[in-house]
Scaffold this motif. Sequence first.
Motif, short mmCIF file in Angstrom:
data_model
loop_
_atom_site.label_atom_id
_atom_site.label_comp_id
_atom_site.label_asym_id
_atom_site.label_seq_id
_atom_site.Cartn_x
_atom_site.Cartn_y
_atom_site.Cartn_z
N THR A 1 0.01 24.40 7.64
CA THR A 1 0.15 23.63 6.41
C THR A 1 -0.06 24.51 5.18
O THR A 1 -0.71 25.55 5.23
CB THR A 1 -0.86 22.47 6.34
N GLN A 2 0.48 24.06 4.08
CA GLN A 2 0.09 24.55 2.76
C GLN A 2 -0.99 23.59 2.26
O GLN A 2 -0.95 22.39 2.54
CB GLN A 2 1.29 24.54 1.81
N ASP B 1 2.94 19.75 5.51
CA ASP B 1 3.73 20.56 6.42
C ASP B 1 4.87 21.19 5.62
O ASP B 1 5.52 20.53 4.82
CB ASP B 1 4.29 19.67 7.54
N ASN B 2 5.13 22.46 5.85
CA ASN B 2 6.20 23.15 5.11
C ASN B 2 7.55 22.48 5.29
O ASN B 2 8.41 22.57 4.42
CB ASN B 2 6.30 24.61 5.56
N ASN B 3 7.75 21.80 6.40
CA ASN B 3 9.04 21.18 6.69
C ASN B 3 9.08 19.70 6.28
O ASN B 3 10.11 19.05 6.45
CB ASN B 3 9.37 21.29 8.18
#
Length: 342
Positions: free
Chosen positions: A17-18, A62-64
């Motif tokens: 995660t970011q 989540d990046n996506n």
Amino acid sequence: MTAQISTLGELLSAAGTQWRAYDIGRRITKLDKKQFAQIESTSTPYPYPLAGHAFLAIQFWDNNATLDPYVWFLKFPLDEQSKLVAASRDHFANMVVEALGTEITGEQAQGKLDNNPYVFTPNANKLAAFNALLKREINRPASQYYEYAEHYFAGNLPEDAWQTLAVQGLADFAFRLDHGKNAEHLNASWSSLPMPVKQPLSAMLEHVAGNTQFSELLYKDCITALKNKQLDVLICNLRALSASKAQGLLLQTVDQILADELANEADVLLTLTGRCWSAFREQSRLFILLDKAAHNTQVDGLFTSIFADLVAIPSLRPHVLSILRAENRSETLSRAIGRLFS
């Protein structure tokens, strides 16, 4: 906690995660990752302790993902030096790993931490303010209540429209003062706002660094409130001013208040302590505040509470402790200090 994961930062990163961390106990304040790592390693004290705890909001995504970020609101105990009790942090992280592994986003994570002892729910004002800030930071639209609030402050609604304003709408308005003519409309309407609007709005503005023009207005309104002995109005203006970048104006305001008899009121002393703590790095100002608290008889234990609050703040701790050695204390202040150790 595994050998590979020893901090919350590592847990969040291992989950792909970011993330961002905020203090949400006093004023909503972003903690940069270097600072957060130092807090987690206990190499530096927590900068904004409240009631012996760190109140954190951890925002992660989540990046996506295309959905709004997830947020953990966490409350961790601090030791007598305001450093994080690492065992509590470790306990929380272990519980997360056991419940979720490293899959901390997605539907499978929903509700898994509801009964976690370190998770807390902020009050309605703080929750609305944080939600408004989050929407701004991730470039998402404000809530459905924002447009109505915007119209209200623009003067486009009937006078009694304040009764249907939503707290979330007030929060969104406060965090979007740079949109359109919002700042101009706030300046024009602030002094005449009904108290049921001004009070919750001031609870939002204490997290927002207002412009100099608005700060000057708040300063003038504080002085007027002192002259007219309007306690509630004074507190609203002080809260709204407390996060201002115009620190000189804030310090002038605090000095004017401390010189007035309204400074004897418990609510004023608690507002000064809780919202304007940075003003008390100045020894003489701190001395006056503590003396006022010592003389207050309205609230049992007020001095003890204020002393404990201020001495826990790392930037104030040496100044507060130096008062213990001061020779020119009033008898009442000396007795109050003596009771701390009896």
